[in-house]
Design an enzyme around this catalytic site. Structure first.
Site, mmCIF file in Angstrom:
data_model
loop_
_atom_site.group_PDB
_atom_site.id
_atom_site.type_symbol
_atom_site.label_atom_id
_atom_site.label_comp_id
_atom_site.label_asym_id
_atom_site.label_seq_id
_atom_site.Cartn_x
_atom_site.Cartn_y
_atom_site.Cartn_z
ATOM 1 N N PRO A 48 0.814 -1.225 0.000
ATOM 2 C CA PRO A 48 0.000 0.000 0.000
ATOM 3 C C PRO A 48 0.845 1.270 0.000
ATOM 4 O O PRO A 48 1.690 1.449 0.870
ATOM 5 C CB PRO A 48 -0.794 -0.122 1.308
ATOM 6 C CG PRO A 48 0.089 -0.933 2.210
ATOM 7 C CD PRO A 48 0.853 -1.878 1.327
ATOM 8 N N ASP A 87 -1.984 3.013 2.365
ATOM 9 C CA ASP A 87 -1.350 3.156 3.670
ATOM 10 C C ASP A 87 -1.872 4.458 4.262
ATOM 11 O O ASP A 87 -1.530 5.542 3.772
ATOM 12 C CB ASP A 87 0.172 3.197 3.500
ATOM 13 C CG ASP A 87 0.893 2.703 4.729
ATOM 14 O OD1 ASP A 87 0.264 2.659 5.794
ATOM 15 O OD2 ASP A 87 2.075 2.344 4.619
ATOM 16 N N TRP A 565 4.835 0.318 9.560
ATOM 17 C CA TRP A 565 5.440 -0.836 8.894
ATOM 18 C C TRP A 565 4.871 -2.140 9.457
ATOM 19 O O TRP A 565 4.837 -3.159 8.756
ATOM 20 C CB TRP A 565 6.960 -0.815 9.062
ATOM 21 C CG TRP A 565 7.622 0.216 8.207
ATOM 22 C CD1 TRP A 565 8.201 1.373 8.618
ATOM 23 C CD2 TRP A 565 7.759 0.192 6.783
ATOM 24 N NE1 TRP A 565 8.689 2.077 7.546
ATOM 25 C CE2 TRP A 565 8.430 1.368 6.409
ATOM 26 C CE3 TRP A 565 7.372 -0.708 5.788
ATOM 27 C CZ2 TRP A 565 8.729 1.671 5.092
ATOM 28 C CZ3 TRP A 565 7.669 -0.416 4.473
ATOM 29 C CH2 TRP A 565 8.339 0.767 4.134
ATOM 30 N N GLN A 601 12.744 -1.448 -0.286
ATOM 31 C CA GLN A 601 11.855 -2.227 0.587
ATOM 32 C C GLN A 601 12.531 -3.471 1.159
ATOM 33 O O GLN A 601 11.902 -4.215 1.909
ATOM 34 C CB GLN A 601 10.593 -2.630 -0.185
ATOM 35 C CG GLN A 601 9.747 -1.459 -0.636
ATOM 36 C CD GLN A 601 9.285 -0.584 0.518
ATOM 37 O OE1 GLN A 601 9.090 -1.060 1.626
ATOM 38 N NE2 GLN A 601 9.141 0.713 0.264
ATOM 39 N N TRP A 605 9.207 -3.105 3.599
ATOM 40 C CA TRP A 605 8.055 -4.003 3.494
ATOM 41 C C TRP A 605 8.458 -5.467 3.351
ATOM 42 O O TRP A 605 7.877 -6.346 3.982
ATOM 43 C CB TRP A 605 7.176 -3.564 2.313
ATOM 44 C CG TRP A 605 5.842 -4.245 2.279
ATOM 45 C CD1 TRP A 605 4.973 -4.384 3.310
ATOM 46 C CD2 TRP A 605 5.239 -4.866 1.144
ATOM 47 N NE1 TRP A 605 3.848 -5.051 2.896
ATOM 48 C CE2 TRP A 605 3.977 -5.364 1.572
ATOM 49 C CE3 TRP A 605 5.621 -5.046 -0.175
ATOM 50 C CZ2 TRP A 605 3.108 -6.023 0.712
ATOM 51 C CZ3 TRP A 605 4.756 -5.695 -1.039
ATOM 52 C CH2 TRP A 605 3.516 -6.182 -0.599
ATOM 53 N N LYS A 638 18.113 12.242 -7.680
ATOM 54 C CA LYS A 638 16.776 11.879 -7.234
ATOM 55 C C LYS A 638 15.752 12.825 -7.840
ATOM 56 O O LYS A 638 15.964 14.033 -7.916
ATOM 57 C CB LYS A 638 16.700 11.938 -5.699
ATOM 58 C CG LYS A 638 15.399 11.432 -5.136
ATOM 59 C CD LYS A 638 15.434 11.427 -3.610
ATOM 60 C CE LYS A 638 14.104 10.928 -3.041
ATOM 61 N NZ LYS A 638 14.106 10.915 -1.569
ATOM 62 N N LYS A 641 10.065 17.093 -6.940
ATOM 63 C CA LYS A 641 8.976 17.965 -7.392
ATOM 64 C C LYS A 641 9.406 19.424 -7.343
ATOM 65 O O LYS A 641 9.081 20.208 -8.232
ATOM 66 C CB LYS A 641 7.744 17.759 -6.508
ATOM 67 C CG LYS A 641 7.051 16.427 -6.695
ATOM 68 C CD LYS A 641 5.854 16.319 -5.766
ATOM 69 C CE LYS A 641 5.219 14.931 -5.865
ATOM 70 N NZ LYS A 641 4.107 14.782 -4.899
#
Length: 1195
Positions: A48, A87, A565, A601, A605, A638, A641
């Site tokens: 999620p 999430d 998490w 992850q 996750w 990276k 925005k």
């Protein structure tokens, strides 16, 4: 099938939007799920994301990988439920609300009220859900947004409680202190994963402080080094390494006596004058451990020099001899610990790659500090005092700096140390320091009370669970993830926050009685309260009576909520409300079949999934995993925005389409867990995949339509079984190659290697267009007869249809566009390509013909290289080419089945086979170092020497046997490269005979001019000019035209003789004869006309100039035969000819075909009905008339 536009006019974005409307109209995704609901389950877990931001390329990449795999599994007869998840809890949501409401401290939230605060959080959780659905749907991903799951849903949260309750029952939960990365900006601890998300290069103090040893006869002081002066008020111990040698030295100028590690003596400051110390060495600072970020340095650069010559050795000491020594505290804030604190302890975490070999320990602010202070008895883990509050400010106990933010107090603390005469050195350093990924504030390490999952207890089980999983790429599992598991620490799963799933722990005031609740019904039963929501503001007031009796009061819930998490790791159970619902579904299909997320992850996750599933069930949560890398901007930075350093996904999809973006991502290193520098131009270049594919499809449609236009028949593809019996070698080859494609894609997709599929497909499409379509143009255009035409078109049809099905998971839009047109000529076809079964290998593979065609293309490339080297254009015919290879099957194919294709493509009149490898070449053997290097290791050099020394006879014997032994090592054919080097005949020069080879095939070309080939070369050039003129005129393949030529200049007869001698070749290439301009009707409609000149290489002949005219077909009448129909009445005959000339030739052709070559004309008043016979009374083109006349003359 319907006509299709040219590739340059095909708009991928517009076609995709049309397909989206089509899918919506037939409820494609829902229908696919319904059709497969009785089939075996394929369980896919979708991690999620937070919905508080918009989707970026990382989400699109992971979503594309998931969509490709799940579409493939659906086409393989699996029922794949795909529910989107959100999430909803945790720091990202709280941080947004804190910014919105100007909340700066925990007290602000309590003053506002937890209920009001949490409802504010709830209100923004789904803020961008619509935008997510629009973007994800536009990428072609099929996933259910209506039946999504949210971590804030009651059912989800209840399953999270159940998971925790099971861990409690297994004695895997405890309460304790832990020093954790802590965000003062967000007032919460972070996981190590979160702590590693953002680093900045910053300048920090780097100071040395003296700690006088109590009772030392020399008044010596231990010297410790730190980059976090704010931790000094909480110092309780000094730590050394018992394996190090320490030195007691005296500073020559001041007489001060210090103790440091011998290996770090050079780090003590020099007291020389500035002129003397000029040019001093600046020592590099090595990386310190992750746990000492608050105390040490990583990637640092000091700004001062040192000179060990300023010090005189007093004595050497062992590290062990220092242990237990007491020292004078730096500050008096914690003198209450004096009985056990302010002494020297030892541990192996002290290194000699930075600092002084003496570490100052503030147990509340360093993970290792806390560990060694507890194990050495400096403090007990229950009585640790933390002198920094939740906002990162000193508490009242640190009276001189109370209320000050710790990082702001550094300078004043340094001045206080200096005032005490304890500052040995004061420098600054630049190093990489962790920052909070949400608040952009520097992190500190801070001890917090937390509830832990005992991960270290199950470490061996975790490692075993990992072995049961399949990862792409494998090295991430074997190295990165394995190492993370091997070094796993107990997991602090609680957070002192508000918006999250509350810990289901109720405790008595004295903390003796604890109850962990595993379900809503259990809480209702124990408390007597009705529960409809599990968030803090709805359950914090609920109490449970003590089992010990009323006098012990009630149990109240602890304040903490779960680390989000923990919720994500509970997803496999919580998203289906297990075990309260769907127990059979879960238990039959656990572990899940597939997960996919980014490489970050591995510590997020993937880790939490593995920990909870292993703790609960003793096995992994998933069977297969694809781990992708990061998508960076085109410069490798990276994506940001704020910097706007990347094009928006909607912009890229709007320009080039979602399929192009999907292929760009899947065909990049990012699917192998490497990073991708995203370039918009890279997405544009994906057209190189689609356009050849589309052109092959368009060529099929055009020729299928041509059959209808010519009135032969409507195209209906021959069934697949019949195609397998085709006698045409290229039909056999492409059918076999298609079987190989299916086999390869199945093999790779079953192994989850998505990245290997696109390169293979590219080669397949290149072969389809540049071999099958190119070499079969005559058959596909009907020049070899209707039956052969339909066989070749049917073969192409089935190949394209199969390719669409194979590629449907990767490019769902483009394959649907093609499929929707292709299915129109196939009865009983599925409504969507995504309802089709994934192709299976039904036909037989012919590996010999596949290899022979591959070698044929090598031969063609080699000949082109020789031509280019000698400036011999393809229009220049060559007399002879010799193909040298030991494989008699290949030579038989190249001079038999494939001969006509080779000769036509290369414009060579004779192909000669040669299986004697030594006639035109010398052989040389080279070991394949890329294959053998790792295998042979140190023996490689000896083996390589023997391989290179192989004689011609040795090499031939090796080729026959397939193996040979060198220095005791048996090598196979794949281990050794056999190179063939051309050996030119003694009586020839390079300009006369030349060769080229690729180490496998050798081609020898006779470059000498041959008069007999002169006419063929000119004819080829003329045909080329005509084809270019057709294209320039914008004519379609199905446009029937007549082509006339008019020789110019005084040597007209040269071209006329060439056209006459090469008439069959020209007619075959154009599909109709090239007519002399004298045949041009007076009323011909000229579509285009152009003058050309061909430069002749023949020294004795002038260049040839001519005009090519392309005209509409014109009727040719046998006037005498028509007049005879009307008994000699010429006027009636003229009326008929005028009427027929006004008709469309294509319509007349259909009428004649319908009447078996005859039609009746009865449309005139006062004029008799007559019956016309084709090629007796009328010809439908000048070419037909010309060919008939020539036929009669020859007869």
């Amino acid at each position: 099938m319907e006509d299709v536009c040219e590739g340059k006019d095909f708009s991928f974005p517009k076609q995709e939007e049309s397909i989206l409307r089509f899918w919506s109209s037939i409820r494609a995704f829902e229908t696919q799920l319904k059709r497969t609901e009785a089939m075996p389950e394929y369980i896919f877990y979708d991690g999620p994301p937070f919905a508080t931001g918009l989707p970026h390329y990382g989400h699109i990449l992971a979503g594309t990988i998931k969509d490709v795999v799940t579409r493939y599994q659906s086409m393989n007869g699996r029922h794949v439920t795909r529910r989107f998840g959100w999430d909803c809890h945790g720091l990202p949501v709280e941080f947004e609300i804190d910014k919105k409401l100007g909340i700066r401290s925990r007290d602000d939230v309590l003053a506002m009220g937890i209920a009001a605060y949490n409802e504010e959080c709830r209100s923004i959780v789904t803020r961008y859900v619509n935008e997510w659905e629009q973007v994800i749907t536009r990428t072609g991903r099929w996933i259910d947004f209506k039946d999504d799951y949210k971590t804030m849903d009651l059912n989800f949260m209840e399953s999270v409680w159940w998971v925790f309750a099971q861990l409690w029952k297994k004695d895997l939960v405890y309460r304790g202190f832990k020093v954790m990365p802590y965000s003062t900006g967000c007032r919460t601890p972070l996981s190590n994963t979160e702590a590693g998300m953002k680093y900045k290069d910053v300048s920090d103090p780097a100071i040395m402080v003296s700690f006088p040893i109590v009772g030392d006869p020399d008044n010596a002081a231990l010297v410790a080094w730190t980059t976090t002066p704010w931790t000094l008020p909480s110092n309780l111990a000094l730590c050394v390494n018992t394996d190090f040698v320490y030195v007691k030295v005296q500073e020559k100028t001041s007489g001060a006596i210090y103790i440091v590690a011998e290996s770090r003596l050079s780090q003590l400051p020099s007291k020389k004058s500035k002129s003397e110390s000029a040019g001093a060495v600046v020592p590099p600072q090595d990386k310190s451990s992750a746990n000492s970020k608050s105390k040490g340095t990583a990637n640092s650069k000091t700004k001062s020099g040192v000179d060990a010559g300023s010090y005189q050795l007093v004595e050497k000491l062992t590290g062990a001899s220092l242990v237990g020594l007491k020292y004078v505290p730096l500050f008096d804030y914690f003198l209450k610990y004096s009985e056990t604190a302010f002494r020297v302890i030892a541990d192996g975490y002290v290194t000699d790659d930075s600092g002084t070999g003496v570490v100052h320990c503030a147990p509340a602010f360093g993970e290792d500090d806390y560990r060694v202070c507890v194990s050495s008895g400096i403090i007990k883990d229950v009585d640790l005092f933390v002198a920094v509050d939740a906002d990162g400010c000193f508490t009242k106990e640190v009276s001189d700096f109370s209320g000050r933010y710790v990082k702001d107090a550094d300078k004043d603390i340094i001045n206080a140390v200096k005032a005490k005469g304890r500052l040995v050195d004061n420098k600054s350093m630049v190093h990489s320091y962790p920052f909070c990924w949400r608040s952009d504030t520097p992190l500190i390490y801070r001890a917090v009370t937390s509830w832990f999952v005992s991960v270290e207890k199950i470490k061996e089980q975790l490692l075993e669970s990992n072995k049961q999983t399949h990862w792409i790429p494998e090295y991430v599992k074997e190295k990165r993830f394995h190492n993370w598991l091997e070094n796993a620490r107990d997991w602090a799963v609680s957070r002192t926050r508000f918006w999250g799933t509350p810990l289901p722990i109720w405790v008595s005031e004295d903390f003796i009685e604890k109850r962990v609740i595993g379900s809503i019904s259990e809480l209702e039963k124990l408390s007597g309260a009705k529960v409809t929501d599990l968030h803090r503001h709805n359950i914090d007031h609920i109490t449970i009576p003590s089992e010990r009796g009323p006098e012990f009061g009630v149990l109240r819930r602890v304040d903490d909520v779960f680390d989000c998490w923990f919720e994500s790791g509970s997803m496999p159970y919580a998203y289906i409300h297990y075990p309260f619902e769907n127990a059979e579904l879960f238990e039959k299909n656990f572990p899940g079949h597939f997960v996919a997320e980014g490489i970050d992850q591995t510590r997020g996750w993937f880790y939490t999934l593995m920990v909870l599933s292993t703790a609960l069930f003793g096995k992994p949560a998933f069977r297969n995993l694809i781990c992708n890398g990061l998508v960076l901007d085109e410069h490798g930075k990276k994506m940001s925005k704020s910097l706007k350093n990347y094009p928006s996904p909607t912009e890229v999809i709007g320009d080039y389409g979602a399929d192009a973006l999907r292929l760009y991502l899947v065909n990049s290193p990012v699917v192998r867990a490497e990073n991708l520098q995203f370039k918009k131009n890279g997405v544009y270049n994906v057209k190189d995949v689609f356009l050849p594919w589309y052109n092959a499809y368009r060529f099929l449609v055009q020729n299928a339509k041509r059959l209808e236009v010519e009135g032969l028949t409507s195209f209906v593809p021959v069934d697949y079984e019949a195609l397998q019996n085709s006698s045409n070698v290229l039909d056999q080859w492409i059918n076999s190659a298609t079987e190989s494609l299916i086999q390869f894609v199945r093999q790779e997709m079953d192994a989850y290697r998505l990245y290997t599929v696109i390169p293979y497909l590219l080669k397949f499409i290149d072969n389809l267009t540049n071999i099958y379509v190119r070499f079969n143009r005559k058959r596909l255009k009907g020049r070899t007869g209707e039956e052969d035409c339909i066989m070749s078109l049917s073969t192409l049809y089935h190949v394209l249809l199969t390719t669409c099905k194979v590629m449907a998971p990767f490019t769902p839009f483009f394959t649907e566009v093609l499929y929707q047109n292709l299915r129109k000529v196939s009865d009983g076809s599925e409504e969507s390509v995504h309802y089709c079964n994934f192709p299976s290998t039904l036909g037989k593979r012919d590996k010999r013909i596949e290899q022979s065609v591959t070698r044929m293309m090598t031969v063609i490339d080699l000949v082109r290289n020789i031509r280019e080297r000698h400036s011999k254009p393809l229009k220049t015919p060559l007399k002879e080419m010799i193909v040298v290879h030991p494989d008699s099957d290949f030579l038989e194919d190249i001079t038999g089945k494939l001969r006509e294709y080779v000769m036509e493509e290369l414009n060579a009149k004779l192909v000669v086979p040669c299986n004697d490898p030594l006639k035109y070449a010398s052989l040389r053997a080279e070991p394949d170092f890329s294959v053998l290097g790792k295998r042979l290791g140190k023996a490689m050099a000896a083996v390589a020497k023997e391989v290179k020394a192989m004689s011609q006879a040795d090499i031939l014997l090796f080729e026959q046997s397939g193996e040979a032994t060198f220095s005791g090592h048996c090598l196979k054919q794949n281990d050794i490269k056999i190179l063939r080097e051309f050996k030119r005949p003694a009586d020839s020069t390079e300009k006369e005979i030349d060769a080229a080879g690729d180490g496998d095939v050798l081609v020898v070309l006779d470059l000498r001019a041959d008069e007999s080939l002169f006419d063929a070369g000119i004819a080829r050039e003329v045909v080329s000019r005509i084809q270019k003129l057709r294209k320039k005129a914008g004519l379609d393949l199905t446009d029937v035209v007549e082509v006339y030529y008019e020789p110019l200049g005084k040597d007209k007869n040269i071209l006329e003789k060439i056209v006459e001698s090469q008439e069959e070749y020209i007619k075959d290439a154009l599909g109709s004869p090239l007519l002399h301009q004298t045949y041009t009707p007076a009323d011909a409609v000229i579509l285009c006309q152009e003058e050309f000149q061909v430069l002749l290489s023949h020294e004795e002949l002038p260049n040839v100039s001519f005009v090519i005219s392309i005209a509409k077909p014109a009727l040719v009448f046998d006037t005498e035969a028509i007049v005879a129909l009307y008994s000699g009445d010429k006027k009636l005959a003229d009326n008929l000819q005028t009427y027929l000339s006004s008709r469309e030739v294509s319509n007349l052709k259909l009428e004649f075909q319908g009447g078996n070559g005859k039609i009746k004309v009865d449309c005139f008043q006062n004029q008799p009905v007559v019956e016309l016979e084709l090629e007796k009374h009328v010809f439908l083109s000048v070419a037909d008339s010309y060919l008939r006349r020539k036929e009669l003359l020859n007869y």
